[in-house]
Design a protein around this motif. Structure first.
Motif, short mmCIF file in Angstrom:
data_model
loop_
_atom_site.label_atom_id
_atom_site.label_comp_id
_atom_site.label_asym_id
_atom_site.label_seq_id
_atom_site.Cartn_x
_atom_site.Cartn_y
_atom_site.Cartn_z
N ALA A 111 -11.28 -10.06 -5.27
CA ALA A 111 -12.30 -8.85 -4.99
C ALA A 111 -12.09 -7.97 -3.91
O ALA A 111 -12.13 -6.76 -3.89
CB ALA A 111 -13.71 -9.46 -5.11
N ILE A 112 -11.55 -8.79 -2.88
CA ILE A 112 -11.02 -8.00 -1.76
C ILE A 112 -10.03 -6.83 -2.02
O ILE A 112 -9.84 -5.81 -1.85
CB ILE A 112 -10.84 -8.68 -0.53
CG1 ILE A 112 -11.75 -9.30 0.09
CG2 ILE A 112 -9.90 -7.86 0.48
CD1 ILE A 112 -11.45 -10.66 1.10
N VAL A 113 -8.92 -7.42 -2.57
CA VAL A 113 -7.79 -6.71 -3.04
C VAL A 113 -8.04 -5.55 -3.92
O VAL A 113 -7.70 -4.34 -3.78
CB VAL A 113 -6.75 -7.62 -3.59
CG1 VAL A 113 -5.31 -6.66 -3.99
CG2 VAL A 113 -6.04 -8.53 -2.50
N GLU A 114 -8.92 -6.00 -4.97
CA GLU A 114 -9.25 -4.95 -6.20
C GLU A 114 -10.18 -3.74 -5.30
O GLU A 114 -9.94 -2.55 -5.74
CB GLU A 114 -10.06 -5.61 -7.05
CG GLU A 114 -9.16 -6.79 -7.87
CD GLU A 114 -9.93 -7.52 -9.20
OE1 GLU A 114 -11.06 -7.59 -8.83
OE2 GLU A 114 -9.41 -8.18 -10.00
N ALA A 115 -10.81 -4.14 -4.67
CA ALA A 115 -11.87 -3.33 -4.01
C ALA A 115 -11.11 -2.25 -3.07
O ALA A 115 -11.46 -1.05 -3.04
CB ALA A 115 -13.06 -3.79 -3.24
N MET A 116 -10.26 -2.87 -2.36
CA MET A 116 -9.46 -1.83 -1.51
C MET A 116 -8.43 -1.06 -2.10
O MET A 116 -8.25 0.31 -2.07
CB MET A 116 -8.51 -2.83 -0.53
CG MET A 116 -9.20 -3.56 0.54
SD MET A 116 -8.07 -4.71 1.40
CE MET A 116 -7.32 -3.54 2.60
N THR A 117 -8.01 -1.45 -3.35
CA THR A 117 -7.17 -0.55 -3.99
C THR A 117 -8.05 0.33 -4.73
O THR A 117 -7.55 1.55 -4.68
CB THR A 117 -6.44 -1.40 -5.36
OG1 THR A 117 -5.69 -2.29 -4.53
CG2 THR A 117 -5.59 -0.55 -6.14
N THR A 118 -9.30 0.15 -5.13
CA THR A 118 -10.07 0.87 -6.00
C THR A 118 -10.52 2.29 -4.88
O THR A 118 -10.38 3.31 -5.08
CB THR A 118 -11.21 0.47 -6.52
OG1 THR A 118 -10.97 -0.56 -7.47
CG2 THR A 118 -12.17 1.54 -7.12
N GLY A 119 -10.77 1.66 -3.67
CA GLY A 119 -11.35 2.63 -2.56
C GLY A 119 -9.97 3.63 -2.33
O GLY A 119 -10.40 4.77 -1.98
N ILE A 120 -8.81 3.08 -2.08
CA ILE A 120 -7.83 3.81 -1.98
C ILE A 120 -7.63 5.14 -3.25
O ILE A 120 -7.23 6.17 -2.87
CB ILE A 120 -6.40 3.16 -1.46
CG1 ILE A 120 -6.54 2.27 -0.31
CG2 ILE A 120 -5.04 3.99 -1.75
CD1 ILE A 120 -5.43 1.26 -0.12
N MET A 121 -7.58 4.37 -4.25
CA MET A 121 -7.26 5.23 -5.41
C MET A 121 -8.42 6.55 -5.42
O MET A 121 -8.07 7.83 -5.75
CB MET A 121 -7.38 4.61 -6.74
CG MET A 121 -6.20 3.68 -6.75
SD MET A 121 -6.46 2.76 -8.48
CE MET A 121 -6.07 4.04 -9.72
N GLU A 122 -9.71 6.00 -5.21
CA GLU A 122 -10.60 7.19 -5.31
C GLU A 122 -10.58 8.06 -4.24
O GLU A 122 -10.75 9.29 -4.40
CB GLU A 122 -12.01 6.33 -5.30
CG GLU A 122 -12.17 5.80 -6.59
CD GLU A 122 -13.59 4.77 -6.78
OE1 GLU A 122 -14.09 4.81 -5.74
OE2 GLU A 122 -13.74 4.49 -7.78
N ARG A 123 -10.53 7.48 -3.12
CA ARG A 123 -10.57 8.25 -1.62
C ARG A 123 -9.24 9.23 -1.80
O ARG A 123 -9.26 10.49 -1.48
CB ARG A 123 -10.32 7.43 -0.55
CG ARG A 123 -10.33 8.40 0.74
CD ARG A 123 -11.72 8.92 1.08
NE ARG A 123 -11.65 9.75 2.01
CZ ARG A 123 -12.47 9.78 3.18
NH1 ARG A 123 -13.67 8.94 2.85
NH2 ARG A 123 -12.57 10.53 4.03
N GLY A 124 -8.02 8.81 -2.17
CA GLY A 124 -6.81 9.60 -2.20
C GLY A 124 -6.61 10.26 -3.51
O GLY A 124 -5.36 10.97 -3.60
N LYS A 125 -7.45 10.18 -4.33
CA LYS A 125 -7.22 10.63 -5.93
C LYS A 125 -5.68 10.38 -6.47
O LYS A 125 -5.15 11.25 -6.97
CB LYS A 125 -7.39 12.23 -5.80
CG LYS A 125 -8.57 12.59 -5.35
CD LYS A 125 -9.84 12.71 -6.04
CE LYS A 125 -10.96 13.31 -5.33
NZ LYS A 125 -11.93 12.41 -4.68
#
Length: 154
Positions: A111-125
């Motif tokens: 969940a940590i890795v998935e959440a980090m990736t989602t955060g980076i994707m959304e923030r960085g578009k």
């Protein structure tokens, strides 16, 4: 002294800092091919700040989500440009994924890795193939999800 999840995360950040410091010149050289050649220095500053902030915590009374929240604030305060907000968002999303859990189960780790990736994707578009950090984070997320699925089926 118990080796709780907060201590494990703190030790992880310390080890990341050592690895980044050892490779910062190489990271900056790689960044120089397409950027301003400061990525290694930036990452080193960010993780040193994380370690300094985590050293202030009583890790015996700290939840893993609190470690990640502290890491997010420290990284953002130390690192500007795009990297600071991207990693701060990633760490904050990871904290949210763990909520009030006090251990790092295989499910929580994925969940940590998935959440980090989602955060980076959304923030960085961004997305896979953009020649960004997501080209490493997305496969890491896929591997984490696969490992979680294998653990659940055994």
């Amino acid at each position: 002294m118990a080796d709780n999840a907060a201590r494990q995360l703190s030790r992880m950040f310390y080890r990341i800092s050592i690895a980044i410091e050892a490779g910062k010149d190489h990271l900056s050289d790689l960044d120089g091919a397409i950027g301003d050649a400061d990525h290694g220095i930036t990452m080193s500053l960010g993780f040193m700040a994380v370690n300094a902030e985590l050293a202030k915590l009583n890790l015996d009374d700290t939840l893993p989500s609190e470690v990640l929240t502290a890491a997010a604030s420290a990284f953002l305060d130390a690192v500007g440009a795009s990297t600071g907000p991207l990693y701060a968002t990633a760490f904050r999303r990871a904290a949210q994924a763990l909520k009030q859990e006090d251990c790092l189960s295989s499910t929580g780790q994925a969940a940590i890795v998935e959440a980090m990736t989602t955060g980076i994707m959304e923030r960085g578009k961004g997305q896979r193939g953009d020649k960004t950090m997501l080209d490493a984070w997305i496969p890491a997320t896929e591997a984490a999800a696969s490992a979680r699925a294998r653990a659940a089926s055994s």
